[in-house]
Scaffold this motif. Sequence first.
Motif, mmCIF file in Angstrom:
data_model
loop_
_atom_site.group_PDB
_atom_site.id
_atom_site.type_symbol
_atom_site.label_atom_id
_atom_site.label_comp_id
_atom_site.label_asym_id
_atom_site.label_seq_id
_atom_site.Cartn_x
_atom_site.Cartn_y
_atom_site.Cartn_z
ATOM 1 N N SER A 188 -3.216 1.473 -4.446
ATOM 2 C CA SER A 188 -1.757 1.629 -4.556
ATOM 3 C C SER A 188 -1.239 1.035 -5.863
ATOM 4 N N GLU B 144 -0.624 4.579 -1.529
ATOM 5 C CA GLU B 144 -1.681 5.133 -0.671
ATOM 6 C C GLU B 144 -1.084 5.751 0.597
ATOM 7 N N ARG C 204 0.807 -1.222 0.000
ATOM 8 C CA ARG C 204 0.000 0.000 0.000
ATOM 9 C C ARG C 204 0.842 1.276 0.000
ATOM 10 N N TYR D 167 0.800 2.593 8.312
ATOM 11 C CA TYR D 167 0.159 1.295 8.047
ATOM 12 C C TYR D 167 -0.447 0.729 9.331
ATOM 13 N N LEU E 139 -5.425 -7.349 -3.172
ATOM 14 C CA LEU E 139 -5.234 -6.915 -1.790
ATOM 15 C C LEU E 139 -5.808 -7.889 -0.756
#
Length: 454
Positions: A157, A63, A60, A92, A183
């Motif tokens: 992402s 993002e 990710r 995260y 994901l």
Amino acid sequence: MTKEEKKVNLRELSLLILIEVLEQDSYSNVAIHNTLLKYQYLEKQDRAFLSRLTEGVIERVIEIDYIINQFSKVKTTKMKAPIRNILRMGVYQIMYMDQVPDRAACNEAVKLAQRKGFYNLKGFVNGVLRNISRKKDEILWPDKEKQPKEYLMVTYSFPEWILNLWLTEYSYEQIEEMLKAFLEQKQTTIRCNQTKVTVEELRQQLLEEKITVKEGDYLPFALKISDYNYLKKIKAFRQGLFQVQDESSMLVAYTSGVKNGDYVIDLCAAPGGKSTHIAELLNKTGIVSARDVSEDKVAFINENVARLELSNLKAEVYDATELRKEDIGKADIVLADLPCSGLGVIGKKTDIKYKTKKEDIEALAELQRRILSQAVQYVKPGGILMYSTCTINHIENIDNVNWLLEQYKEFELETLDSNMPDNLKSSTTKRGYLQLLPGKHKTDGFFFAKFRRK
């Protein structure tokens, strides 16, 4: 546990891996594997935390940087690498790790910054992360209706150039479905080695080892496992009772029509999933010549062959772009699972999406055609060529099928339906090829086609 073992800081290990992968261009699966191998004594829970944090940040990172840049005057591209990645780890944990309190994520990030010698930046790290923690519900996200591509880039992402490529080949809805699937948490898919054990016997042994076991989605000899520490700790793995392999890849040998006594050539065989599968299907008859370009890759194949105890598979170093004249017209089946961009397996190797470049794909398509030009020569009249890749781009898949049919008129597509699971049959499998897409199918992104020499 020794004093040295007690000193291990999981977040510091994660930071070292992230710098290796995101800053120094190492491959995440290699870096994580090597770290877990070095620290084998870590408890299962600690290994899981380390893997989750590290893989999550890599998965990710676009993002995460988007979030940091909303709350930091210094953009991530201008930060020192350790600070950039300490902040990424903190974000995260705040956004995706419910078991870690936000306060702990901030405090541990500050401690780690100090530990790495950045005493003067501990206030900066603390300020940015606490601000994100307080205002995470106020983050401004791209509007899906007004900024559809930016929405995909940030939410999932994903690099813009890959989205641009796929938008010429797939619908927006299909692309979002694939990105969601990438994901999702993945279980490990395994293929039962039916030369040594039945599927039910394997299932029972795994259950006795307290491993969670589920049936595969398409094939009767496929199982999905989770809640284990690491592979080599599983007794059934050490005994050669199974091989790790995605069901998409298992379909290649399964639909090839291999029969007892066949001579099979696998041109790019490492790590040996398809080679060992087809050797099992030969029922201790025939011969599989598994080849790859380096000693390391062949050693990897041999490791699996020895563990699975397959006497009809021989591995050797050979460059698939060079023609071996003594094999011309000799093979009943040729497997050509060729080097590709790997964009179908992003769910398992997340950093591929950052490392692959557009020019790489064009070069790979050219390499694939060079190898196919040699592969066709090994197939005997009436024999089979199985072409496959673990990607979803037309240039590496259906474009190569059409190119081969145009260049080599003695080859034609042969239906896959005679051995295809009913829930995968389609108009294309009837013709002789299948494109598997994450989200649409419960597999990696994968393509394969079956040709017969007339």
